[in-house]
Scaffold this active site. Sequence first.
Site, PDB file in Angstrom:
ATOM      1  N   ARG A 238       5.016   0.379  -6.353  1.00 36.90           N
ATOM      2  CA  ARG A 238       5.101  -0.310  -5.153  1.00 36.90           C
ATOM      3  C   ARG A 238       4.114  -1.544  -5.494  1.00 36.90           C
ATOM      4  O   ARG A 238       3.950  -2.555  -4.599  1.00 36.90           O
ATOM      5  CB  ARG A 238       4.682   0.466  -4.007  1.00 36.90           C
ATOM      6  CG  ARG A 238       5.576   1.528  -3.677  1.00 36.90           C
ATOM      7  CD  ARG A 238       4.986   2.445  -2.536  1.00 36.90           C
ATOM      8  NE  ARG A 238       4.888   1.621  -1.448  1.00 36.90           N
ATOM      9  CZ  ARG A 238       5.401   1.682  -0.067  1.00 36.90           C
ATOM     10  NH1 ARG A 238       6.482   2.145  -0.312  1.00 36.90           N
ATOM     11  NH2 ARG A 238       5.333   1.161   0.863  1.00 36.90           N
TER      12      ARG A 238
ATOM     13  N   ASN B 107      -1.399   1.873   6.004  1.00 37.96           N
ATOM     14  CA  ASN B 107      -0.459   0.894   5.533  1.00 37.96           C
ATOM     15  C   ASN B 107      -0.049   0.079   6.746  1.00 37.96           C
ATOM     16  O   ASN B 107       0.122   0.213   7.849  1.00 37.96           O
ATOM     17  CB  ASN B 107       0.674   1.246   5.165  1.00 37.96           C
ATOM     18  CG  ASN B 107       0.687   1.979   3.662  1.00 37.96           C
ATOM     19  OD1 ASN B 107      -0.416   1.948   3.134  1.00 37.96           O
ATOM     20  ND2 ASN B 107       1.899   2.777   3.086  1.00 37.96           N
ATOM     21  N   GLY B 108       0.094  -1.319   6.440  1.00 39.69           N
ATOM     22  CA  GLY B 108       0.173  -2.320   7.576  1.00 39.69           C
ATOM     23  C   GLY B 108      -0.979  -3.238   7.951  1.00 39.69           C
ATOM     24  O   GLY B 108      -1.831  -3.265   7.133  1.00 39.69           O
TER      25      GLY B 108
ATOM     26  N   GLU C 231      20.443 -14.717  -8.778  1.00 36.93           N
ATOM     27  CA  GLU C 231      19.922 -13.267  -9.232  1.00 36.93           C
ATOM     28  C   GLU C 231      19.432 -13.411 -10.628  1.00 36.93           C
ATOM     29  O   GLU C 231      18.252 -12.881 -10.705  1.00 36.93           O
ATOM     30  CB  GLU C 231      20.794 -12.176  -8.951  1.00 36.93           C
ATOM     31  CG  GLU C 231      20.571 -10.910  -9.430  1.00 36.93           C
ATOM     32  CD  GLU C 231      19.401 -10.363  -8.799  1.00 36.93           C
ATOM     33  OE1 GLU C 231      18.615 -10.834  -7.783  1.00 36.93           O
ATOM     34  OE2 GLU C 231      18.632  -9.253  -9.268  1.00 36.93           O
TER      35      GLU C 231
ATOM     36  N   HIS D 128      23.677 -33.334  -8.366  1.00 44.95           N
ATOM     37  CA  HIS D 128      23.083 -33.663  -7.224  1.00 44.95           C
ATOM     38  C   HIS D 128      21.452 -33.599  -7.405  1.00 44.95           C
ATOM     39  O   HIS D 128      20.937 -33.398  -6.374  1.00 44.95           O
ATOM     40  CB  HIS D 128      23.643 -33.021  -5.973  1.00 44.95           C
ATOM     41  CG  HIS D 128      25.188 -33.386  -5.767  1.00 44.95           C
ATOM     42  ND1 HIS D 128      25.655 -34.427  -5.278  1.00 44.95           N
ATOM     43  CD2 HIS D 128      26.246 -32.420  -5.913  1.00 44.95           C
ATOM     44  CE1 HIS D 128      26.822 -34.342  -5.392  1.00 44.95           C
ATOM     45  NE2 HIS D 128      27.327 -33.122  -5.832  1.00 44.95           N
TER      46      HIS D 128
ATOM     47  N   GLU E  70      10.798 -13.148 -11.840  1.00 42.02           N
ATOM     48  CA  GLU E  70       9.751 -12.189 -11.359  1.00 42.02           C
ATOM     49  C   GLU E  70       9.177 -11.444 -12.453  1.00 42.02           C
ATOM     50  O   GLU E  70       7.967 -10.813 -12.392  1.00 42.02           O
ATOM     51  CB  GLU E  70      10.408 -11.534 -10.545  1.00 42.02           C
ATOM     52  CG  GLU E  70      11.385 -10.589 -10.702  1.00 42.02           C
ATOM     53  CD  GLU E  70      12.129  -9.839  -9.478  1.00 42.02           C
ATOM     54  OE1 GLU E  70      11.427  -9.747  -8.624  1.00 42.02           O
ATOM     55  OE2 GLU E  70      13.441  -9.539  -9.662  1.00 42.02           O
TER      56      GLU E  70
ATOM     57  N   TRP F  50      -3.102  -2.451  -1.638  1.00 43.31           N
ATOM     58  CA  TRP F  50      -2.488  -3.884  -1.904  1.00 43.31           C
ATOM     59  C   TRP F  50      -3.079  -4.780  -1.106  1.00 43.31           C
ATOM     60  O   TRP F  50      -3.018  -4.910   0.201  1.00 43.31           O
ATOM     61  CB  TRP F  50      -1.123  -4.071  -1.756  1.00 43.31           C
ATOM     62  CG  TRP F  50      -0.314  -5.066  -2.238  1.00 43.31           C
ATOM     63  CD1 TRP F  50      -0.358  -5.273  -3.642  1.00 43.31           C
ATOM     64  CD2 TRP F  50       0.086  -6.314  -1.845  1.00 43.31           C
ATOM     65  NE1 TRP F  50       0.326  -6.650  -3.720  1.00 43.31           N
ATOM     66  CE2 TRP F  50       0.616  -7.122  -2.442  1.00 43.31           C
ATOM     67  CE3 TRP F  50       0.057  -6.739  -0.300  1.00 43.31           C
ATOM     68  CZ2 TRP F  50       1.237  -8.281  -2.191  1.00 43.31           C
ATOM     69  CZ3 TRP F  50       0.644  -7.872  -0.163  1.00 43.31           C
ATOM     70  CH2 TRP F  50       1.051  -8.801  -0.932  1.00 43.31           C
TER      71      TRP F  50
ATOM     72  N   LYS G 200       7.207  -3.241  -4.382  1.00 38.29           N
ATOM     73  CA  LYS G 200       8.719  -2.603  -4.367  1.00 38.29           C
ATOM     74  C   LYS G 200       9.184  -2.713  -2.912  1.00 38.29           C
ATOM     75  O   LYS G 200      10.357  -3.146  -2.761  1.00 38.29           O
ATOM     76  CB  LYS G 200       8.527  -1.421  -4.893  1.00 38.29           C
ATOM     77  CG  LYS G 200       9.973  -0.597  -4.994  1.00 38.29           C
ATOM     78  CD  LYS G 200      11.037  -1.466  -6.086  1.00 38.29           C
ATOM     79  CE  LYS G 200      12.164  -0.925  -6.028  1.00 38.29           C
ATOM     80  NZ  LYS G 200      13.252  -1.900  -6.716  1.00 38.29           N
TER      81      LYS G 200
ATOM     82  N   CYS H  57       0.926  -1.126  -0.106  1.00 33.20           N
ATOM     83  CA  CYS H  57      -0.106   0.073  -0.104  1.00 33.20           C
ATOM     84  C   CYS H  57       0.864   1.306   0.008  1.00 33.20           C
ATOM     85  O   CYS H  57       2.074   1.207   0.434  1.00 33.20           O
ATOM     86  CB  CYS H  57      -0.816   0.169   1.419  1.00 33.20           C
ATOM     87  SG  CYS H  57      -1.783  -1.541   1.355  1.00 33.20           S
TER      88      CYS H  57
ATOM     89  N   LYS I 157      15.482 -12.797 -11.468  1.00 26.14           N
ATOM     90  CA  LYS I 157      15.061 -11.612 -12.480  1.00 26.14           C
ATOM     91  C   LYS I 157      14.092 -12.174 -13.563  1.00 26.14           C
ATOM     92  O   LYS I 157      13.070 -11.654 -13.762  1.00 26.14           O
ATOM     93  CB  LYS I 157      16.109 -11.048 -13.209  1.00 26.14           C
ATOM     94  CG  LYS I 157      17.165  -9.894 -12.371  1.00 26.14           C
ATOM     95  CD  LYS I 157      16.365  -8.482 -11.831  1.00 26.14           C
ATOM     96  CE  LYS I 157      15.682  -8.721 -10.736  1.00 26.14           C
ATOM     97  NZ  LYS I 157      16.329  -8.492  -9.602  1.00 26.14           N
TER      98      LYS I 157
HETATM   99  C1  F6R Z   1      13.725  -8.488  -6.535  1.00 26.30           C
HETATM  100  C2  F6R Z   1      13.642  -7.536  -5.327  1.00 26.30           C
HETATM  101  C3  F6R Z   1      13.442  -8.055  -4.100  1.00 26.30           C
HETATM  102  C4  F6R Z   1      14.073  -7.070  -3.325  1.00 26.30           C
HETATM  103  C5  F6R Z   1      13.665  -7.416  -1.722  1.00 26.30           C
HETATM  104  C6  F6R Z   1      14.595  -6.694  -0.742  1.00 26.30           C
HETATM  105  O1  F6R Z   1      14.011  -7.977  -7.697  1.00 26.30           O
HETATM  106  O2  F6R Z   1      13.599  -6.443  -5.771  1.00 26.30           O
HETATM  107  O3  F6R Z   1      13.925  -9.606  -4.001  1.00 26.30           O
HETATM  108  O4  F6R Z   1      15.313  -6.849  -3.260  1.00 26.30           O
HETATM  109  O5  F6R Z   1      12.345  -7.405  -1.534  1.00 26.30           O
HETATM  110  O6  F6R Z   1      14.221  -5.220  -0.721  1.00 26.30           O
HETATM  111  P1  F6R Z   1      15.165  -4.271  -0.104  1.00 26.30           P
HETATM  112  O7  F6R Z   1      16.435  -4.447  -0.755  1.00 26.30           O
HETATM  113  O8  F6R Z   1      14.646  -2.954  -0.300  1.00 26.30           O
HETATM  114  O9  F6R Z   1      15.295  -4.583   1.584  1.00 26.30           O
END
Ligand code: F6R
Length: 609
Positions: free
Chosen positions: A27, A101-102, A482, A505, A489, A75, A604, A2, A486
Amino acid sequence: MCGIVGYIGKEKSLPILISGLKALEYRGYDSAGIAIFSNDKIEIKKSVGQVKILEKVLKDDIDLVGHLGIGHTRWATHGIPNEKNAHPHNDCAKRIFVVHNGIIENYKEIKEYLQNHGHNFLSDTDTEVVPHLIEDFLKDKKDFHTALLDTLKMIKGAYAFAIIDSKNSDTLYAVKLSSPLVIGVGKHENFLASDPSALVGKTKNVIYLKDGEIAEITKDNINITNLEKQKTHSEIVRLEWDLEQAQKGNYPHFMLKEIFEGPEIVLSALRGRLKGKENFVKLGGLEQVAEKLKETKRLIILACGTSYYAGLVGEYLFEEIAKIPTEVHFASEFRYREEPFEKGTVAIAISQSGETADTLAAIRKAKEHELLTLGIVNTVGSTIARETDAGVYNHAGPEVGVASTKAFISQLIILTLVAVYLSKSNGHSKNHALLQELEKIPKKIKTILDRSSELEKLAEKYKNCDNFLFLGRRYNYPVALEGALKLKEISYIHAEGYGAGEMKHGPIAMISENFPTAAIVPQNSVSEKMFSNLEEIKARKGPIFAIATEGDKRIVSLANDIFFIPKTIEPLEPLLTVVPLQLFAYYVGTKRGFDVDKPRNLAKSVTVE
Ligand code: F6R
């Protein structure tokens, strides 16, 4: 997650709230709403879907002229995404309007109590109990502030609230506990947001509200008190982000823009910190704890997602460069560990947003155990930045694309700098080659970006795959993780990252002509072993897309497709190998027709645990 915005001042609040909500779109959200004090009463509008749909609903409303208002992107947590569950929520008398939010954990008991006392609820949300509770406390002839305090004492959970009261057209209330809220300080106007990116272009001066603080904001004054009604000390922090950084410019997506910012990101993370010729790293943010850091015996890195993978690279860097035993924990799992912490253990939180709830909880646990805590954080003044004992900022500017790209690059740079800083050889010629090479990284990233069209073609070839395996070893093992994250997601292709040694394995069972492997195989101390793994994949007809070093002839006979990167030293390889994987994921995602800046179900800044 949110998003909250608020405004009080000389301007009409509606366009300011809408632009703030748009800035928070990244977000992730499913509905939006606003409440504006207009012509002596509070008007409320909500809609399901994007802010532009809310804008359409609002177009017919020329009456919304007020100078005080709040807005929200929701959200869904409690109750499906629909208009009635969208925020703001209000009390029975339509006097008090709240965005939240929360999560309010004990909302069911409170709702039952309020319903038994005649309150009528319209939504399925936890939030709606708040305006009704305030209304209930006001029945005892309490003033608004006291009724709000009594409400806060009754609710359990995490929250950031923006509240307006139709009996007071001069005040915007803001309250927070474990969920971020930031006040933008203006001239004859003040702003409120759950995320500083909503304030970019409006003001650079911000106050981060602390847990348990209540702010009463008028257009010329900000009065902040705690739950005991005592005034608290609040510092104004200067945001360095500018409007250009927070806009897409000529790029079709923030994600692409942010990947292309790579060379600049490296330069700004290094700026003022690297004395290449003197072989010296200077980190102002760690100076205050420099003496304590000399006693470091063990490092624990705490992070989530992409930041966690940066931490895994950090583990190799700290052990090789600083010779300090290091381990990396998912922040969300750290709380379940009951290990004894010896003296000299230092916890490092890595977080782009500085607000990730799990990372924050992990740092709080580390503090309970009296560990020294450090932060590697991008967002200046964020909760993790404030709650850690010392830290180093990334200076990467706002990262808007939900999939983290430039933050990962800057985290790797900072981790390298911290590793040298903590090493006994900081200032010795031993680090000369590493520091000199660091300065060459921006140009090397640029040569990769200049050939992005090669990756676009590869994305066309592989875009219809159902699965992908990513393999790497040593420094490139976290890059494999990573790369897979990427791709999954933003393209929703199932992808798994593995240390190449683990392949035999288990994962090798999946290899077939329809199951491609992205192999990160630059020429380094582990390339022989990587080549053996690739032979095994080839023998099972698995297609191979390799990231390899320019001039490497051996890879040509093994891989179906190759993207060449410039040579660098092994500890810095992830800075180069991750870039083609970010671009590959970007192009696959866009070619499959998805909005890569706002992948489904993702947020985000993950401010709930
Ligand atoms: C993936 C991504 C998330 C963040 C994770 C941590 O592309 O963006 O996996 O890396 O939610 O977020 P921060 O770095 O803001 O603590």
